[in-house]
Design a protein around this motif. Structure first.
Motif, mmCIF file in Angstrom:
data_model
loop_
_atom_site.group_PDB
_atom_site.id
_atom_site.type_symbol
_atom_site.label_atom_id
_atom_site.label_comp_id
_atom_site.label_asym_id
_atom_site.label_seq_id
_atom_site.Cartn_x
_atom_site.Cartn_y
_atom_site.Cartn_z
ATOM 1 N N TYR B 32 0.873 -1.169 0.000
ATOM 2 C CA TYR B 32 0.000 0.000 0.000
ATOM 3 C C TYR B 32 0.917 1.228 0.000
ATOM 4 O O TYR B 32 1.942 1.238 0.683
ATOM 5 N N PHE B 34 1.553 5.553 0.027
ATOM 6 C CA PHE B 34 1.016 6.805 0.548
ATOM 7 C C PHE B 34 1.960 7.967 0.225
ATOM 8 O O PHE B 34 3.179 7.783 0.145
ATOM 9 N N LYS B 49 -3.505 8.109 -1.198
ATOM 10 C CA LYS B 49 -3.086 6.735 -0.939
ATOM 11 C C LYS B 49 -3.502 5.835 -2.093
ATOM 12 O O LYS B 49 -4.526 6.072 -2.745
ATOM 13 N N LEU B 51 -4.375 1.893 -2.613
ATOM 14 C CA LEU B 51 -4.631 0.618 -1.941
ATOM 15 C C LEU B 51 -4.815 -0.492 -2.964
ATOM 16 O O LEU B 51 -4.280 -1.586 -2.819
ATOM 17 N N ARG B 94 3.660 0.499 2.878
ATOM 18 C CA ARG B 94 3.314 -0.498 3.900
ATOM 19 C C ARG B 94 3.060 -1.828 3.200
ATOM 20 O O ARG B 94 2.289 -1.885 2.250
ATOM 21 N N GLN B 95 3.717 -2.857 3.675
ATOM 22 C CA GLN B 95 3.489 -4.184 3.119
ATOM 23 C C GLN B 95 2.174 -4.738 3.643
ATOM 24 O O GLN B 95 1.803 -4.499 4.793
ATOM 25 N N GLY B 96 1.471 -5.473 2.792
ATOM 26 C CA GLY B 96 0.241 -6.097 3.226
ATOM 27 C C GLY B 96 0.481 -7.007 4.418
ATOM 28 O O GLY B 96 1.431 -7.777 4.429
ATOM 29 N N LEU B 101 5.023 1.296 8.679
ATOM 30 C CA LEU B 101 5.098 2.153 7.509
ATOM 31 C C LEU B 101 6.554 2.535 7.304
ATOM 32 O O LEU B 101 7.222 2.959 8.252
#
Lengths: 115, 113
Positions: B32, B34, B49, B51, B94-96, B101
Motif C-alpha cells: 500500500y 502513501f 493513498k 490501496l 506499507r506491506q500487506g 510504515l
C-alpha cells in the motif's frame, strides 16, 4: 474535533536526564506509533503498539522506552542512554486490521533539544 | 529488504509550473502506498493513498499520483503549483499484513514566484 495531541511542543533535556513526551489521541485508534525525524533522514520508527499493554520495538528503539496503559495514550521516554536525542518526534495512530491499508494520522510533533 | 527511495532531495519550481516528485520502492509482496506533506514545524498530513484498483490516484490540493507496478514507482504530480505548496513531501510504503510504515527521506518542494 478528533485528533492527536502531542505535548510539549518544545522540550529541553539536560545531560543525564530522562524526559517524557506525551501523545494522546481521541480517534479511538488501536495502533499508535512514535517516529524520530532528523533533517534529510525521513521518519524512523522508534516503537509501536497495536493494543493496550503491548508494544514492539521499531528500527531505532535503543535509548527509548514507552508504555501503553490506556488506548488513547502512548508516552515516550527519552532516557539518558540516548546519546543524541536532539530531533523532532512525531506520534501517529491508525486503525488496525482491514488488511493494513489504513493511513496513519499524525500529531504536530515535539522538538527536543539538549541544553 | 523493503526500501523506499525518493530520488530528489530538493525540487525548486516556479509558481504555476508543473511538478513531479519521484518515488520508487522495492518489495516482493503487495504494498500500500502513501504520500504525505509536512509544513514547517508541523506533523504529516495525508495527501493521497493507493490501496488497489485504478492506478491513478487523486488526492487533496490538486495532487495526483500514478502507481506503476512494473517500474515499482509511485510518482506524485501536480499540473500547476502554488506558493502554498512549498513543503516537504514524503512517500511511504506499507506491506500487506504489516502495520509498519516505511518512509522515504523526503523531497523539499520550493515554489518560487
Amino acid at each position: 474535533d478528533g485528533g492527536i495531541t502531542q505535548s510539549p511542543k518544545y522540550l529541553f533535556r539536560k545531560e543525564g536526564q530522562n524526559v517524557t513526551l506525551s501523545c494522546e489521541q481521541n480517534l479511538n485508534h488501536d495502533a499508535m506509533y512514535w517516529y524520530r525525524q532528523d533533517p534529510g533522514q525521513g521518519l524512523r520508527l522508534i516503537y509501536y503498539s497495536q493494543i493496550v499493554n503491548d508494544f514492539q520495538k521499531g528500527d531505532i528503539a535503543e535509548g527509548y522506552s514507552v508504555s501503553r496503559e490506556k488506548k488513547e495514550s502512548f508516552p515516550l521516554t527519552v532516557t539518558s542512554a540516548q546519546k543524541n536525542p536532539t530531533a523532532f518526534y512525531l506520534c501517529a495512530s491508525s486503525i488496525v486490521g482491514t488488511g493494513s491499508n489504513q493511513p496513519q494520522h499524525f500529531g504536530d510533533g515535539t522538538r527536543l533539544s539538549i541544553l | 529488504a523493503q526500501s523506499v527511495t525518493q530520488l530528489d532531495s530538493q525540487v525548486p519550481v516556479f509558481e504555476e509550473a508543473p511538478v513531479e516528485l519521484r518515488c520508487n520502492y522495492s518489495s516482493s509482496v503487495s504494498v500500500y502506498l502513501f504520500w504525505y506533506v509536512q509544513y514547517p514545524n508541523q506533523g504529516l498530513q495525508l495527501l493521497l493513498k493507493y490501496l488497489s484498483g485504478s492506478t491513478l490516484v487523486k488526492g487533496i490540493n490538486g495532487f495526483e499520483a500514478e502507481f506503476n507496478k512494473s517500474q515499482t514507482s509511485f510518482h506524485l504530480r501536480k499540473p500547476s503549483v502554488h506558493i502554498s505548496d512549498t513543503a516537504e513531501y514524503f512517500c511511504a510504503v506499507r506491506q500487506g499484513g504489516s502495520e509498519k510504515l516505511l518512509f522515504g527521506k523526503g523531497t523539499k518542494l520550493t515554489v518560487n514566484p
